[in-house]
Design an enzyme around this catalytic site. Sequence first.
Site, PDB file in Angstrom:
ATOM      1  NE  ARG A   1      35.346  41.714  32.579  1.00 24.08           N
ATOM      2  CZ  ARG A   1      36.125  41.163  33.496  1.00 24.08           C
ATOM      3  NH1 ARG A   1      35.592  40.616  34.580  1.00 24.08           N
ATOM      4  NH2 ARG A   1      37.428  41.154  33.356  1.00 24.08           N
TER       5      ARG A   1
ATOM      6  CB  SER B   1      38.000  44.536  26.922  1.00 24.50           C
ATOM      7  OG  SER B   1      39.261  44.411  27.542  1.00 24.50           O
TER       8      SER B   1
ATOM      9  CD  GLU C   1      34.158  43.686  28.919  1.00 27.93           C
ATOM     10  OE1 GLU C   1      34.842  44.494  29.552  1.00 27.93           O
ATOM     11  OE2 GLU C   1      34.509  42.508  28.713  1.00 27.93           O
TER      12      GLU C   1
END
Length: 304
Positions: free
Chosen positions: A177, A227, A297
């Site tokens: 990520r 998410s 995130e």
Amino acid sequence: MQISTVVNEIKKIIPEDKIRLNEPMKLHTSFRIGGPADILLLPTEVSEIRNVVIFCRKHDIPLYVIGNGSNLLIRDKGIRGIVLKISQNFNDIEVKDNFIKAKSGTLVTVLSKTALENHLKGLEFASGIPGTLGGAIAMNAGAYDGEFSKIIEKVTVMDFEGNIRDLIKEELEFDYRWSVFQEKNLIILEALIKLEKGNYDEIKSKMEEYSARRKEKQPLNLPSAGSTFKRPKGHFAGTLIEKAGLKGTRIGDAAVSELHAGFIVNLGNATACDVERLIEYVQKKVYEKFQIWLEPEVKILGEK
């Protein structure tokens, strides 16, 4: 420089029909949350992006670049300055052999369908990711053992002085990520993707399987930013949140999803303040129970 003056100058470098004033950002995020942006621009050409970037730099005007708003929380007072939206308005695709070249505003779902239509495998994992190619590269989006770092060959970028150059994979610093775009002010313009020739029916079957799994496990019926937290090393954020007894926890109209605890959802009229308070509450409770701090995130922009 006053907004009216800025608008008059902007009209000289980008067509008026691509300019939105005092635009509610809840219309441009999957969370359906966000106050107004002073000016939202919808460029369709690289030259328009470059002209806006140079103008903002010259006049010291805050500039924010967003994609489809699928991993974004805009605060309730909105965004001062200019928001450059690079999404469906900037989405050309070219296919040659086992390569796809696509502009950064291309929706990932469209990209995966294009790969299927051309019998190319390697993008099946992305078939249900709701964002743009640019956003997916910036955060190295992934699912089901696939991620963009595995298929990106080259990215064309623009810096905030208007200079354009290519970055090869090694320069993108991909990690979980993560990519170089999270620490450097670079605008992704287009990318070259390398895939493999495959069997149409097998590719389609895998995409359908992943789609079914998403529908079964994720709260796709409610607005969210996907998410909410990054996966902590050796753990799953949703599992930790669930074990902390936080499923269904609600602040205002923001709630931890009953279906998947890794998602914070908008039950109808959630504010950004509701979401931020709930994020902080979840972080605190998970840390108290497991001594693990969850990193968001979702990207947060704007004034509280």
